[in-house]
Write an enzyme that holds these catalytic residues in place. Structure first.
Site, PDB file in Angstrom:
ATOM      1  CE  LYS A 170      -2.544   1.209  13.449  1.00 48.05           C
ATOM      2  NZ  LYS A 170      -3.044   1.004  12.326  1.00 48.05           N
ATOM      3  CD  GLU A 206      -0.999   0.636   3.682  1.00 51.81           C
ATOM      4  OE1 GLU A 206      -1.433   1.781   3.548  1.00 51.81           O
ATOM      5  OE2 GLU A 206      -1.166  -0.044   4.711  1.00 51.81           O
TER       6      GLU A 206
END
Ligand code: PSU
Ligand code: MN
Length: 300
Positions: free
Chosen positions: A156, A22
């Protein structure tokens, strides 16, 4: 409608393994020049493992699969690059803007090009206090509908991990713990949350991809690859930084698409750059695994 670089196109034609990467992580996830250095290092590792890297981004309204080194450098430097999730696409494509693809849009373009494995650091998820803010990353919806296997270092710790897992379950997305029974939480290898599925080899994961495809099950899968112990940050230290960053975010009223880039940047400051070092190492670690999965899948 999309530009696929020659090497990637050749590889796909010859049934060779390709790994998508990405560009939001380059333009909005890390500071220059570490962002560019990391993006190029990830590509190198993919090549060392016998796969072909394809970094994806949008240049003047044209989706590019397999950006050149020069284009990656430009993504790392330019200040006018829009963070592009699925909802932003009609705007960015029609107005010929430069756009960094998130996990959602990288998956989308990867699947259009028939690339089945995508390596990143962390995916978006359900944010803390989502019951008030409704902030749930479009990455999760994309995982529910687009057939790409995403290799990440877990979810995360800035997010709400239990809610993210529940959401993925509801949406029919398998989360695979690589050599672990638990979900990883990015900066540390173990969130303590038990997963329903553990796999210990790239071949097992490739077989799961094959089964999914053969039975026509839509959507992708998420591979949680724990950061190696010696590279991780102490949980106490990272939790303290996250709490501070979240508090500052509330005070400043930062929300929506600005949230993730703001928190990542703040945490880098609060850990004197240690979180950035961990972030880089875990992506390189994911690149190795993703390449092996792509290879195993192609062989199947
Ligand atoms: N996690 C990181 N670095 C990043 C991102 C996530 O460690 O740069 C980026 C990815 O591109 C991901 C996006 O798709 O943030 C999620 O943003 P949001 O929560 O606004 O959907
Ligand atoms: Mn969001």
């Amino acid at each position: 409608m999309i530009r696929i670089n020659k090497q990637v196109e050749e590889a796909l034609k010859n049934n060779l393994p390709v790994v998508a990467l990405e560009s939001t992580i380059i333009a909005h996830g890390m500071p220059y020049p570490k962002n560019v250095e990391t993006a190029l290092a990830v590509e190198r590792i993919v090549k060392e493992h016998g796969a072909i890297p394809a970094t994806i981004g949008i240049i003047e309204g044209e989706p590019v699969i397999g950006m050149s080194e020069q284009e990656i450098e430009e993504f790392g430097k330019r200040q006018d690059i829009i963070k592009v999730s699925r909802c932003d696409l009609p705007y960015v494509l029609s107005q010929k803007k430069w756009g960094a693809t998130t996990v959602a849009t990288t998956m989308l373009f990867a699947s259009m090009a028939h690339i089945d494995v995508f390596v990143t650091g962390g995916v978006g998820g359900v944010h803390r206090h989502a019951e008030e803010t409704f902030d749930i990353s479009a990455d999760l919806e994309e995982l529910a509908m687009t057939p790409v296997t995403v290799v990440c270092a877990g979810i995360k710790a800035i997010l709400d991990l239990p809610k993210t897992l529940e959401y993925l379950e509801t949406k029919g997305v398998l989360v695979i713990g690589y050599q672990s029974d638990h979900l990883a939480d990015f900066y540390t290898p173990d969130s303590g949350l038990k997963l329903n599925c553990r796999m210990d080899t790239p071949l097992e994961i490739a077989k799961a991809m094959k089964a999914k495809r053969e039975y026509g099950l839509k959507g992708g899968m998420l591979v949680s690859n724990p950061i190696p112990d010696d590279l991780s940050i102490s949980k106490a230290k990272i939790d303290e930084a996250i709490e501070k960053a979240l508090k500052e975010e509330r005070v400043l009223g930062i929300k929506g698409k600005e949230s993730t880039p703001f928190l990542l940047k703040k945490i880098v400051e609060l850990t004197d750059g240690k979180s950035l070092e961990a972030n880089i190492k875990l992506i390189l670690n994911n690149a190795a695994l993703g390449s092996e999965i792509a290879k195993a899948y192609r062989q199947l």
